[in-house]
Scaffold this motif. Structure first.
Motif, PDB file in Angstrom:
ATOM      1  N   GLU A 190       0.831  -1.203   0.000  1.00 38.50           N
ATOM      2  CA  GLU A 190       0.000   0.000   0.000  1.00 38.50           C
ATOM      3  C   GLU A 190       0.865   1.253   0.000  1.00 38.50           C
ATOM      4  O   GLU A 190       0.600   2.214  -0.735  1.00 38.50           O
ATOM      5  CB  GLU A 190      -0.934  -0.014   1.209  1.00 38.50           C
ATOM      6  CG  GLU A 190      -1.934   1.124   1.225  1.00 38.50           C
ATOM      7  CD  GLU A 190      -2.923   1.011   2.371  1.00 38.50           C
ATOM      8  OE1 GLU A 190      -3.672   1.989   2.585  1.00 38.50           O
ATOM      9  OE2 GLU A 190      -2.956  -0.023   3.057  1.00 38.50           O
ATOM     10  N   GLU A 194       0.688   0.310  -4.447  1.00 37.07           N
ATOM     11  CA  GLU A 194       0.102  -0.870  -5.091  1.00 37.07           C
ATOM     12  C   GLU A 194      -1.128  -1.318  -4.295  1.00 37.07           C
ATOM     13  O   GLU A 194      -1.132  -2.376  -3.660  1.00 37.07           O
ATOM     14  CB  GLU A 194       1.147  -1.977  -5.197  1.00 37.07           C
ATOM     15  CG  GLU A 194       2.386  -1.538  -5.964  1.00 37.07           C
ATOM     16  CD  GLU A 194       3.237  -2.702  -6.436  1.00 37.07           C
ATOM     17  OE1 GLU A 194       2.776  -3.459  -7.296  1.00 37.07           O
ATOM     18  OE2 GLU A 194       4.362  -2.833  -5.913  1.00 37.07           O
ATOM     19  N   GLU A 195      -2.164  -0.485  -4.359  1.00 34.98           N
ATOM     20  CA  GLU A 195      -3.354  -0.725  -3.536  1.00 34.98           C
ATOM     21  C   GLU A 195      -4.067  -2.025  -3.892  1.00 34.98           C
ATOM     22  O   GLU A 195      -4.538  -2.747  -3.009  1.00 34.98           O
ATOM     23  CB  GLU A 195      -4.324   0.456  -3.662  1.00 34.98           C
ATOM     24  CG  GLU A 195      -3.865   1.733  -2.987  1.00 34.98           C
ATOM     25  CD  GLU A 195      -2.950   2.568  -3.880  1.00 34.98           C
ATOM     26  OE1 GLU A 195      -2.682   2.134  -5.025  1.00 34.98           O
ATOM     27  OE2 GLU A 195      -2.512   3.649  -3.437  1.00 34.98           O
ATOM     28  N   THR A 196      -4.159  -2.335  -5.196  1.00 36.43           N
ATOM     29  CA  THR A 196      -4.864  -3.559  -5.595  1.00 36.43           C
ATOM     30  C   THR A 196      -4.151  -4.793  -5.067  1.00 36.43           C
ATOM     31  O   THR A 196      -4.778  -5.689  -4.486  1.00 36.43           O
ATOM     32  CB  THR A 196      -4.998  -3.636  -7.124  1.00 36.43           C
ATOM     33  OG1 THR A 196      -5.746  -2.512  -7.587  1.00 36.43           O
ATOM     34  CG2 THR A 196      -5.712  -4.916  -7.535  1.00 36.43           C
ATOM     35  N   ALA A 198      -2.191  -4.953  -2.533  1.00 40.00           N
ATOM     36  CA  ALA A 198      -2.328  -4.947  -1.075  1.00 40.00           C
ATOM     37  C   ALA A 198      -3.671  -5.526  -0.652  1.00 40.00           C
ATOM     38  O   ALA A 198      -3.757  -6.348   0.266  1.00 40.00           O
ATOM     39  CB  ALA A 198      -2.160  -3.527  -0.536  1.00 40.00           C
ATOM     40  N   ARG A 199      -4.744  -5.099  -1.316  1.00 40.45           N
ATOM     41  CA  ARG A 199      -6.077  -5.575  -0.954  1.00 40.45           C
ATOM     42  C   ARG A 199      -6.252  -7.055  -1.285  1.00 40.45           C
ATOM     43  O   ARG A 199      -6.913  -7.797  -0.546  1.00 40.45           O
ATOM     44  CB  ARG A 199      -7.136  -4.736  -1.674  1.00 40.45           C
ATOM     45  CG  ARG A 199      -7.189  -3.287  -1.204  1.00 40.45           C
ATOM     46  CD  ARG A 199      -8.311  -2.532  -1.896  1.00 40.45           C
ATOM     47  NE  ARG A 199      -9.620  -3.066  -1.516  1.00 40.45           N
ATOM     48  CZ  ARG A 199     -10.742  -2.795  -2.171  1.00 40.45           C
ATOM     49  NH1 ARG A 199     -10.705  -2.014  -3.248  1.00 40.45           N
ATOM     50  NH2 ARG A 199     -11.888  -3.305  -1.764  1.00 40.45           N
TER      51      ARG A 199
END
Length: 237
Positions: A190, A194-196, A198-199
């Motif tokens: 995150e 790289e939010e995707t 991370a999620r």
């Protein structure tokens, strides 16, 4: 498909004198380490990740079915794993740390480090990708690893200050602010923007925990809970 921790576990099993590793008496899937009837393999996600992960693992960690470093290697293609030893350093690890494509960050609480080494953000460096060095061990072991790894002293220390409490249920720390390795990796992703990824890693941890705990309790997994539903579009081939 194998990855760094899969291979490391195979090496450790070949050299260990233990006839059984704790927690392995129930038949388990050799790939995902979950009790066979609760196999997780069909839920393995696929998502691009620009960052890399380097796991320094205490001896025995790669053999524990509850180890979450394995999940990181499933999600982040550029995951490297090495057994930490006080008196010897793997030459491949030193070579990785010298690779000019990477900007290493050792992830560790800043309260235990000289202030001048501590950073709270991942700063882009031209031509380099973040490489997050994670100490995959108990808190006591991790402190020892940090103190006795002089080859890491030149790297910035990324100190995480997450607002949420750890939700990892398989091996509890005495402190709620001690996160499992996969949670730490997701926070690093995150910070790297790289939010995707991370999620996806967070959801994969929740799915793994559900399968693992339901396998212990012999109860049914809910494939339509929030974590499974989030992960479904990312399931790889």
């Amino acid at each position: 498909m194998t990855h760094a921790i899969f291979r490391l576990r195979a090496e450790r099993l070949a050299e260990t004198d233990l006839p059984l590793v704790r927690g392995w008496r129930a038949p388990r899937c050799h790939r995902c380490r979950v009790i066979a009837d609760y196999c997780l393999c069909q839920w393995k996600p696929s998502v691009p990740a620009h960052s890399g992960m380097c796991l320094l693992m205490a001896k025995g960690e790669s053999l524990k079915p509850s180890n979450t470093g394995w999940l990181i290697a499933d999600v982040v293609e550029q995951t490297h794993a090495y057994v930490w030893e006080r008196t010897a350093v793997d030459a491949a690890l030193l070579q990785l740390l010298e690779d000019p494509q990477w900007q290493p960050y050792i992830v560790f609480p800043g309260e235990f480090v000289e202030p001048q080494r501590v950073v709270s953000e991942v700063t882009p460096v031209a031509g380099k990708r973040p490489l997050f060095i994670l100490l995959d061990a108990t808190w006591t072991q991790a402190r020892k690893m940090f103190r006795k790894s002089p080859y890491l002293e030149r790297f910035p220390v990324l100190s995480l200050a997450p607002e949420q409490l750890s939700r990892y249920q398989l091996r509890r720390s005495r402190r709620d602010d001690h996160f499992c390795t996969a949670e730490v990796a997701a926070l690093c992703l995150e910070l790297a923007g790289e939010e995707t990824a991370a999620r996806v890693l967070d959801a994969y941890l929740d799915v793994f925990s559900a399968h693992y705990l339901c396998g212990k309790a012999k109860t049914a997994v809910d494939p339509d809970d929030a974590a499974h539903c989030f992960l479904r579009p990312f399931i790889g081939p």
